[in-house]
Design a protein around this motif. Structure first.
Motif, PDB file in Angstrom:
ATOM      1  N   GLY A   1       0.833  -1.200   0.000  1.00 20.61           N
ATOM      2  CA  GLY A   1       0.000   0.000   0.000  1.00 20.61           C
ATOM      3  C   GLY A   1       0.863   1.244   0.000  1.00 20.61           C
ATOM      4  N   PRO A   2       0.262   2.387  -0.376  1.00 22.07           N
ATOM      5  CA  PRO A   2       1.036   3.628  -0.400  1.00 22.07           C
ATOM      6  C   PRO A   2       1.275   4.169   1.001  1.00 22.07           C
ATOM      7  CG  PRO A   2      -1.269   4.084  -0.840  1.00 22.07           C
ATOM      8  CD  PRO A   2      -1.153   2.584  -0.738  1.00 22.07           C
ATOM      9  N   PHE A   3       2.418   4.795   1.202  1.00 20.82           N
ATOM     10  CA  PHE A   3       2.628   5.597   2.407  1.00 20.82           C
ATOM     11  C   PHE A   3       1.833   6.888   2.228  1.00 20.82           C
ATOM     12  CE2 PHE A   3       5.071   9.465   3.482  1.00 20.82           C
ATOM     13  CZ  PHE A   3       4.835   9.477   4.842  1.00 20.82           C
ATOM     14  N   LEU A   4       0.985   7.188   3.207  1.00 25.12           N
ATOM     15  CA  LEU A   4       0.219   8.437   3.175  1.00 25.12           C
ATOM     16  C   LEU A   4       0.596   9.236   4.422  1.00 25.12           C
ATOM     17  CD1 LEU A   4      -3.271   6.903   2.202  1.00 25.12           C
ATOM     18  CD2 LEU A   4      -1.609   7.979   0.683  1.00 25.12           C
ATOM     19  N   PRO A   5       1.138  10.436   4.247  1.00 25.24           N
ATOM     20  CA  PRO A   5       1.640  11.181   5.406  1.00 25.24           C
ATOM     21  C   PRO A   5       0.549  11.455   6.434  1.00 25.24           C
ATOM     22  CG  PRO A   5       2.068  12.353   3.340  1.00 25.24           C
ATOM     23  CD  PRO A   5       1.308  11.135   2.983  1.00 25.24           C
TER      24      PRO A   5
ATOM     25  N   ALA B   1      -5.566   1.874   1.894  1.00 26.64           N
ATOM     26  CA  ALA B   1      -4.749   3.079   1.660  1.00 26.64           C
ATOM     27  C   ALA B   1      -4.722   3.414   0.172  1.00 26.64           C
ATOM     28  CB  ALA B   1      -3.333   2.866   2.191  1.00 26.64           C
ATOM     29  N   LEU B   2      -4.663   2.387  -0.656  1.00 21.00           N
ATOM     30  CA  LEU B   2      -4.668   2.623  -2.099  1.00 21.00           C
ATOM     31  C   LEU B   2      -6.016   3.195  -2.528  1.00 21.00           C
ATOM     32  CD1 LEU B   2      -3.258   2.442  -4.777  1.00 21.00           C
ATOM     33  CD2 LEU B   2      -3.718   0.008  -4.871  1.00 21.00           C
ATOM     34  N   GLU B   3      -7.080   2.676  -1.932  1.00 18.27           N
ATOM     35  CA  GLU B   3      -8.408   3.207  -2.246  1.00 18.27           C
ATOM     36  C   GLU B   3      -8.551   4.647  -1.777  1.00 18.27           C
ATOM     37  OE1 GLU B   3     -11.799   0.692  -1.397  1.00 18.27           O
ATOM     38  OE2 GLU B   3     -10.397  -0.920  -0.972  1.00 18.27           O
ATOM     39  N   THR B   4      -7.834   4.980  -0.704  1.00 18.61           N
ATOM     40  CA  THR B   4      -7.897   6.345  -0.178  1.00 18.61           C
ATOM     41  C   THR B   4      -7.262   7.330  -1.170  1.00 18.61           C
ATOM     42  OG1 THR B   4      -7.804   5.501   2.065  1.00 18.61           O
ATOM     43  CG2 THR B   4      -7.168   7.808   1.773  1.00 18.61           C
ATOM     44  N   MET B   5      -6.237   6.865  -1.881  1.00 17.39           N
ATOM     45  CA  MET B   5      -5.540   7.721  -2.836  1.00 17.39           C
ATOM     46  C   MET B   5      -6.402   8.108  -4.019  1.00 17.39           C
ATOM     47  SD  MET B   5      -1.837   6.040  -3.360  1.00 17.39           S
ATOM     48  CE  MET B   5      -1.614   6.744  -4.947  1.00 17.39           C
ATOM     49  N   ASP B   6      -7.234   7.154  -4.446  1.00 16.40           N
ATOM     50  CA  ASP B   6      -7.956   7.363  -5.698  1.00 16.40           C
ATOM     51  C   ASP B   6      -9.215   6.505  -5.712  1.00 16.40           C
ATOM     52  OD1 ASP B   6      -6.834   8.132  -8.886  1.00 16.40           O
ATOM     53  OD2 ASP B   6      -8.707   7.023  -8.560  1.00 16.40           O
ATOM     54  N   LYS B   7     -10.315   7.117  -6.064  1.00 16.02           N
ATOM     55  CA  LYS B   7     -11.600   6.407  -6.054  1.00 16.02           C
ATOM     56  C   LYS B   7     -11.633   5.217  -7.019  1.00 16.02           C
ATOM     57  CE  LYS B   7     -15.285   9.089  -4.105  1.00 16.02           C
ATOM     58  NZ  LYS B   7     -14.494   9.094  -2.901  1.00 16.02           N
ATOM     59  N   GLU B   8     -10.864   5.311  -8.092  1.00 10.71           N
ATOM     60  CA  GLU B   8     -10.864   4.244  -9.099  1.00 10.71           C
ATOM     61  C   GLU B   8      -9.861   3.125  -8.785  1.00 10.71           C
ATOM     62  OE1 GLU B   8     -12.896   3.757 -11.810  1.00 10.71           O
ATOM     63  OE2 GLU B   8     -13.987   5.320 -10.749  1.00 10.71           O
ATOM     64  N   ALA B   9      -9.138   3.307  -7.668  1.00  8.34           N
ATOM     65  CA  ALA B   9      -8.009   2.414  -7.407  1.00  8.34           C
ATOM     66  C   ALA B   9      -8.422   0.946  -7.294  1.00  8.34           C
ATOM     67  CB  ALA B   9      -7.286   2.840  -6.139  1.00  8.34           C
TER      68      ALA B   9
ATOM     69  N   ARG C   1     -14.580   3.640  13.995  1.00  5.43           N
ATOM     70  CA  ARG C   1     -13.765   3.590  12.771  1.00  5.43           C
ATOM     71  C   ARG C   1     -12.892   4.821  12.582  1.00  5.43           C
ATOM     72  NH1 ARG C   1     -17.167   2.082   7.744  1.00  5.43           N
ATOM     73  NH2 ARG C   1     -18.152   0.522   9.076  1.00  5.43           N
ATOM     74  N   LYS C   2     -13.463   5.993  12.858  1.00  2.26           N
ATOM     75  CA  LYS C   2     -12.706   7.221  12.570  1.00  2.26           C
ATOM     76  C   LYS C   2     -11.480   7.378  13.483  1.00  2.26           C
ATOM     77  CE  LYS C   2     -15.928  10.169  15.184  1.00  2.26           C
ATOM     78  NZ  LYS C   2     -16.986   9.140  15.363  1.00  2.26           N
TER      79      LYS C   2
ATOM     80  N   SER D   1      -8.329  10.922   6.260  1.00  2.70           N
ATOM     81  CA  SER D   1      -9.362  10.688   5.224  1.00  2.70           C
ATOM     82  C   SER D   1      -9.384   9.268   4.685  1.00  2.70           C
ATOM     83  CB  SER D   1      -9.155  11.632   4.025  1.00  2.70           C
ATOM     84  OG  SER D   1      -8.877  12.918   4.452  1.00  2.70           O
ATOM     85  N   ARG D   2      -9.279   8.288   5.574  1.00  2.00           N
ATOM     86  CA  ARG D   2      -9.285   6.900   5.115  1.00  2.00           C
ATOM     87  C   ARG D   2     -10.554   6.570   4.328  1.00  2.00           C
ATOM     88  NH1 ARG D   2      -8.802   2.053   8.621  1.00  2.00           N
ATOM     89  NH2 ARG D   2     -10.217   3.153   9.999  1.00  2.00           N
ATOM     90  N   ALA D   3     -10.382   5.806   3.271  1.00  4.19           N
ATOM     91  CA  ALA D   3     -11.546   5.375   2.488  1.00  4.19           C
ATOM     92  C   ALA D   3     -12.498   4.586   3.400  1.00  4.19           C
ATOM     93  CB  ALA D   3     -11.088   4.489   1.327  1.00  4.19           C
TER      94      ALA D   3
END
Ligand code: SAH
Length: 433
Positions: A320-324, A363-371, A393-394, A401-403
């Motif tokens: 998954g992507p690193f998201l700061p 995390a990948l889904e968080t980056m992009d809706k189409e992921a 969950r939050k 902004s987790r998906a």
């Protein structure tokens, strides 16, 4: 709602059963007593998890049959790879041919693929991975639920939003009853067959308590349970296996020992890998992988990550992507691109076409809706659904902004099934072994 289709037991040899799904033959490990050829079962991740009544099985199968074959048709069409599309006499065509012939790629070749940027080249890479996915995994897609049972964590991972760097976060710990109820509902009301229980390394709950939770869930419902509580040591792994856990989700985070030490002061990659190997030796299925885009990580490191995951022969790869995340030492890092991640997923598939599942991470889904869609068309065959009660969950805020953080479970399920159907995938797990 059904996330698995029943299989018919063809034969049993020791604890390995041969199962037929509409004529497609798979093997699964059996721990149930009194299983006979002709019986119907549900299997997950290569384990028989439940024997079911023949009449019920036939009802489900007749509902599925038509859908199963029409989905398969869509999948076969979408994963078709036209050899004529492959540009001849280029370095890329040589590597793609090698991948399709399932010959091992050299590190330089993996590095070359990771550096691709031209759209037509990327498309060819993703299609190659998707073709290999279809060849071995057909159109089955694992849908695992994840329950984040506590966000307490004593560790200092410098990227993580629930680490001990973050003092402002509200910390929660679901009670034993809450966890059991959530898991039982997920299985009985929503049809999940595999669940991951995850938390930070929470010193407020010992392993015996976790074992009691797992035992109770396993007593109440048939489900394949994965644990993801960080490093719990050999005796912890043994206790939870004895209680009924059969999978471990533990990323090694990075295969570079120096980078690992920098990101996790006072901890070591060796210890992490020892944990993974111990779990595997005990019989756990492994889900592992790394973070992509970490500050200081090189392309060679990513090649190393892919190699390490393949060497561990993980049952599922989780990259998954690193998201700061704010309030962490790496808050000023930058986010990798969706393409970068899709390349990693497709390379994971190419390195292990046959055995491992490849998951599209939250995390990948968080980056992009189409992921999710794009990942599934680039070699992935697995998704996770967040089953954590909405009120908690939050606070499991690994990054902002987790998906799915505010999405009702019903909604997530509908979306998942809708997406899978649109690309010809069946939300089932026919087992791997
Ligand atoms: N304690 C468990 C679960 C950790 S949280 C364990 O150690 O395995 C689950 C995963 O979230 C971690 O393995 C890490 O890879 C990922 N994660 C943490 N912080 C993140 C961030 N800022 N961006 C993306 N993923 C992150």
């Amino acid at each position: 709602m059904c996330y698995a289709i029943p299989g018919k037991v063809e034969s049993i040899e020791n604890n390995v059963v041969t199962v037929s799904y509409f004529g497609e033959i798979k093997k699964a490990r059996n721990e149930l007593e009194e299983l006979l050829p002709g019986d119907y079962i549900y299997a997950q991740g290569g384990f028989v998890i439940e024997k079911i009544d023949a009449r019920r099985a036939q009802e489900v199968l007749s509902l599925w049959k038509e859908m199963f074959f029409s989905l398969q048709e869509v999948d076969v069409r979408l994963s078709h790879l036209d050899i004529a599309e492959i540009p001849r006499n280029s370095q890329l065509s040589v590597i793609v041919d090698k991948a399709l012939e399932e010959r091992d790629l050299a590190n330089e070749e993996l590095g070359y693929l990771l550096n691709l940027s031209e759209e037509s080249h990327l498309e060819l890479l993703f299609k190659t991975a998707n073709f290999l996915r279809q060849k071995y995994h057909k159109n089955s897609c694992c849908v695992h639920g994840i329950i984040e049972i506590s966000n307490y964590c004593h560790r200092n991972c410098s990227y993580c939003g629930i680490s001990n760097h973050v003092s402002a976060l509200y910390r929660y710990r679901m009670t034993k009853e809450e966890i059991v109820t959530t898991a039982v509902e997920a299985v009985q009301e929503h049809g999940f067959k595999a669940l991951v229980l995850q938390s930070g390394e929470d010193r407020g709950r010992d392993v015996d308590e976790l074992a009691a939770v797992i035992k109770e869930i396993k007593n109440k419902v048939p489900v394949l349970l994965f644990i993801s509580f960080g490093e719990i040591g050999e005796s912890g792994l043994k206790k939870l296996y004895a209680a009924g856990a059969r999978g471990l989700l533990l990323r090694f985070e990075t295969s570079n020992p120096l980078l690992y030490a920098r990101l996790h002061p006072a901890y070591s990659l060796d210890a992490r890998l020892a944990e993974l190997r111990m779990a595997q030796a005990l019989g756990y299925l492994l889900i592992t992988g790394s973070l992509i885009g970490l500050p200081g990580q090189t392309k060679d490191d990513i090649v190393g990550d892919l190699r390490l995951a393949a060497k561990l022969s993980a049952d599922m790869f989780s990259f998954g992507p690193f998201l700061p995340s704010p309030h962490t030492p790496l808050r000023d890092g930058s986010v990798p691109s969706l393409q970068e991640l899709l390349k990693v997923l497709s390379l994971a598939r190419i390195l292990d076409p046959q055995h491992g599942n490849v998951v599209v991470t939250t995390a990948l889904e968080t980056m992009d809706k189409e992921a999710r869609r794009e990942g599934l068309l680039a070699g992935a065959n697995s998704v996770m659904v967040n089953v954590t009660p909405l009120r908690y969950r939050k606070f499991y805020e690994l990054y902002p902004s987790r998906a799915h953080v505010n999405e009702e479970l019903e909604w997530q399920i509908q979306e998942t099934v809708h997406l899978l159907k649109s690309i010809g995938r069946a939300p089932i797990d026919m087992g791997t072994q």
